[in-house]
Design an enzyme around this catalytic site. Structure first.
Site, PDB file in Angstrom:
ATOM      1  N   ALA A  78       0.827  -1.208   0.000  1.00  0.00           N
ATOM      2  CA  ALA A  78       0.000   0.000   0.000  1.00  0.00           C
ATOM      3  C   ALA A  78       0.861   1.258   0.000  1.00  0.00           C
ATOM      4  CB  ALA A  78      -0.926  -0.005   1.211  1.00  0.00           C
ATOM      5  N   TYR A  79       1.954   1.203   0.736  1.00  0.00           N
ATOM      6  CA  TYR A  79       2.898   2.327   0.789  1.00  0.00           C
ATOM      7  C   TYR A  79       3.481   2.609  -0.592  1.00  0.00           C
ATOM      8  CZ  TYR A  79       7.475   4.488   1.818  1.00  0.00           C
ATOM      9  OH  TYR A  79       8.594   5.281   1.831  1.00  0.00           O
ATOM     10  N   LEU A  80       3.929   1.560  -1.280  1.00  0.00           N
ATOM     11  CA  LEU A  80       4.527   1.759  -2.601  1.00  0.00           C
ATOM     12  C   LEU A  80       3.492   2.246  -3.613  1.00  0.00           C
ATOM     13  CD1 LEU A  80       6.960  -1.287  -2.965  1.00  0.00           C
ATOM     14  CD2 LEU A  80       7.538   1.111  -2.507  1.00  0.00           C
ATOM     15  N   LYS A 132       2.980   5.938  -2.935  1.00  0.00           N
ATOM     16  CA  LYS A 132       4.138   6.700  -3.407  1.00  0.00           C
ATOM     17  C   LYS A 132       4.131   6.813  -4.931  1.00  0.00           C
ATOM     18  CE  LYS A 132       6.598   7.952   0.221  1.00  0.00           C
ATOM     19  NZ  LYS A 132       6.710   9.390   0.538  1.00  0.00           N
TER      20      LYS A 132
END
Length: 221
Positions: A133-135, A138
């Site tokens: 989810a972070y990637l 980003k």
């Protein structure tokens, strides 16, 4: 030069603020926790209390008064974070876009984005849902910024460490995913602020053998 840094109490942000202050520039860090203000003042930075998850564009525009550049160093965290996908989207994508909206309205053209290695590719098998989810967040933030009429630079460092700075790095369109000290990332950001020729570049960063100033000058050619 006055630089406003979103995520002003983050580890890289604090190091960048200290570098800016040490050479006589003005660094303002956007923070949401007032208890962090003393840490910024201790390194010569100006704390500005503003929660980018709830702030309006007008509030962020006001925080950018007099700025020559902005740096997005905020984040809900990557691999080790327990925050859910919604918060990663709110911070790593939504807050980055909010800062860009405000920069456009305030006439602040220079925008440095601290992204992440791997933000432009599909998450690999074996990644936790949190890190995937972070990637994704980003990557979406990078894509949004790259479409804007700003003098943006997207910096994608590899795995970060708290080791002492080496002062030598590798900057390229593609690098091998090794590691890099946060202090070296801050030094690269400072050099990018000083190098207009790096505008509209997306670059990856890892440890290497080239002095920071030389590596940034080379990528700007």
């Amino acid at each position: 030069m006055r630089v406003v840094i979103a995520g002003g109490h983050g580890q890289i942000a604090l190091k960048l603020e200290a570098l800016l202050s040490a050479r006589g520039d003005s660094a303002a860090g956007l923070i949401r926790n007032p208890e962090h203000a003393a840490d910024l003042r201790a390194i010569g930075a100006e704390p500005v209390e503003l929660d980018l998850e709830s702030a309006t564009v007008a509030q962020v525009v006001a925080a950018l008064a007099g700025a020559d550049a902005v740096v997005f160093a905020a984040g809900a965290g990557g691999k080790a974070a327990s925050d859910g996908s919604d918060r990663k989207d709110n911070v790593d994508r939504g807050a980055a876009a909010l800062l860009a909206d405000a920069a456009e309205r305030a006439g602040v053209r220079r925008y440095l984005m601290i992204s992440s290695y791997g933000a432009d590719v599909a998450p690999r098998d074996g990644y936790s849902e949190s890190f995937a989810a972070y990637l994704r967040a980003k990557g979406e933030a990078d894509a949004d910024l790259s479409r804007r009429d700003l003098d943006w630079t997207i910096l994608r460092p590899v795995t970060l460490t708290n080791d002492e700075p080496a002062g030598v790095v590798t900057l390229a369109e593609r690098v091998e995913p090794t590691k890099i000290p946060r202090a070296d990332v801050a030094a690269v950001l400072l050099a990018l602020l000083d190098t207009p020729g790096t505008a509209r570049l997306t670059i990856e960063l890892t440890g290497g053998g080239t002095p920071v100033a030389e590596a940034v000058a080379k990528i700007a050619q």
